[in-house]
Design an enzyme around this catalytic site. Sequence first.
Site, PDB file in Angstrom:
ATOM      1  N   HIS A   1     -10.978  -4.187   9.594  1.00  0.00           N
ATOM      2  CA  HIS A   1     -11.599  -4.118   8.265  1.00  0.00           C
ATOM      3  C   HIS A   1     -12.945  -3.397   8.296  1.00  0.00           C
ATOM      4  CE1 HIS A   1      -8.774  -7.403   7.400  1.00  0.00           C
ATOM      5  NE2 HIS A   1      -9.052  -7.293   6.126  1.00  0.00           N
TER       6      HIS A   1
ATOM      7  N   GLU B   1       0.813  -1.221   0.000  1.00  0.00           N
ATOM      8  CA  GLU B   1       0.000   0.000   0.000  1.00  0.00           C
ATOM      9  C   GLU B   1       0.841   1.262   0.000  1.00  0.00           C
ATOM     10  OE1 GLU B   1      -0.601  -2.618   1.949  1.00  0.00           O
ATOM     11  OE2 GLU B   1      -2.529  -3.312   1.156  1.00  0.00           O
TER      12      GLU B   1
END
Lengths: 336, 337
Positions: free
Chosen positions: A137, A68
């Site tokens: 998440h 990322e």
Amino acid sequence: MNAMSDAGLRVLSYSEAIREAMAIAMEADPTVILMGEDIGVYGGAFQVTLDLVDRFGKDRVMDTPISELGGAGVAVGAALTGLKPIYEFQFSDFAMLAMEQIVNQAAKLRYMLGGEASVPVVFRLPSGSGTGAAAQHSQSIEAWFGHVPGLKVLQPATPEDAKGMLLAALADPDPVMIFEHKLLYKMKGPVPEGSYHTPIGKALVRRAGTDVTIVAGSIMVHRALEAAEKLAAEGINAEVIDLRSIRPIDHETILASVRKTGRLMVVYEGVKAFGVGAEISAMVAESDAFDYLDAPILRLGAADAPVPYNPDLERAAVPQVDTIEAAARRLARREV
Amino acid sequence: MTAAEAISADNRPFAIRTYAPAQLREALRRMYLIRRFEEGAEDSYMRGLIHGTMHLSIGQEASAMATCMELTDADKITSTHRGHGHCIAKGADVGRMFAEFFGKETGYCHGRGGSMHIADVRTGNLGANGIVGGGLPIAVGAALTAKRLGRDDVTVCFFGDGANNEGAFHEALNMAAVWKLPVVFVCENNRYGMSTPAAYATAVRNIADRAVAYAMPGVTVDGNDFSAVAEAVHIAVARARAGEGPSLVENLTYRWRGHSKSDRNRYRTKEEIEEWMARDPIARFRAELIAHGILDEAGADAIAADAVATVEAGIAFAKDSPSPAVTDVTRYVYAES
Ligand SMILES: Cc1ncc(C[n+]2csc(CCOP(=O)(O)OP(=O)(O)O)c2C)c(N)n1
Ligand SMILES: [Mg+2]
């Protein structure tokens, strides 16, 4: 064939609308590219890019390694030098791994270089709770980025806005973060054909009312609207404002509503403390609208905890229709 | 013939000549348990008893179990989103694991974490992780503790082929090497990170090749061959315990199921999946144990049946367990005074 709405408008889901925006932009502008993990044949973790790789090829729909920081940073560098990348995080939670490139680089480059540089990158971030995916998440971290000058931070609540905001973001010369709600991807709604821009920094009154102002964003707009309908049956007339943009924030639409209703409630999915509600409350308290308040301002945000896994706890951790309804009722009756 | 000569002349597989029959039978039992546990979890998910998602390691059982062969409860592991196998191999109770899946108070995380966060501190399992690569630096920290406190326990860090492209991987390996910490990095290379082939996403051919950059031994083994994994990890653990520093072991394996419950398997062929299913690590280990007289067919069947019964009992325990109180939603955020 596309479904039609009652008004005869074409109906798309939120994710179809986002996909259509990406396709329109890619067709119109060869410098637009998509980057992200598993956005190619897999179609994206939430199937938003779906078949775009078949239409535009692997050179423009680029699967990135699970990197990322690197992926977001490559998008920033490409944006700095002439491409218009849309970088998809699989979950907004993973933007934390790319904080450096988003906050230290993308957001500040124009300023640090005295206006000589531009970073027209778009980050897409699936966000929010309600899927049983637990603490890493399910977060709603959009407010964090509201604290960063140089970024623009959007939160579409409808398919129409999801498309219009993405196209507006691509046309914008500065970095834009779009927080998409996972539970909205399947939601359907009317979506205009072709290219159009949802103005960045403009809130929208989704329901006009006179008794209490409810400012909400993303999925909370729908929960607030549902609560407002229930309250209407008891004669409480709530005005629901869809914030749409966290940065820049639309002061005037909120202030005008507060001057009218005299009561303000802010509903958001992020943790209550230090959130969007704090900014809006303070903004109202610092303005002339303060004199119009008939009751204390009320914030409804997530519990002071990570998002839990157990479904009952998960539901209890964030504002729901019934909690919004109850809070708005108390506010309208001045029981706060 | 000396004992050492006897061992070197012994060309039986490493595990057979190294571990006692009871240990080998227990290893087979845990491998069956992992398989049946995950099938039970999948079934419960299909019936709507579990929400969220889960990542199954079916097909990778040898990697988990053979890696944990020589670890004691004092030794630590860090695990991943695909962590049920590691957890069971390290000695966790499947009843408490199921309870966690069902979001119950009796679960390992009291219903707060679910499949992706199961940890079992008692058996040294520091936890699965929702963040790819999240466990790598933590494992190095655990190894630092062991070294500073003069203990001889080691930390095994499980991670996937996809995780080796996170910055955390590189930073963690470098620090483990410069400080010579007792950690074993175990990469479970199942060929894909979600849909992305390791061959596409990773510049080197073998992930173990990365070890060179951090001046540690790196070895790639057949991750479906119990003995191959056990031997590679045995060497790495011995090196770590001797204070000689970290190693990288790469287990080549394959996940039979999709990445998670939302995988359409568009990135691989049915033939490829079937080819790997024919290399079932459990069937292979079972056959090896039988071939070397560690047990017979009936004995192996009894072990397999025991795993089924344990899983059934675990599910029943989970179903009967209480849910956490909704008013406790902020409990465990901070230490309770
Ligand atoms: C930082 C981060 N990025 C992305 C993800 C989403 N994600 C979860 S598992 C996974 C694939 C991981 O691949 P690998 O490391 O090979 O492990 P495997 O799933 O194959 O066991 C991805 C992309 C994540 N959880 N965390
Ligand atoms: Mg993998």
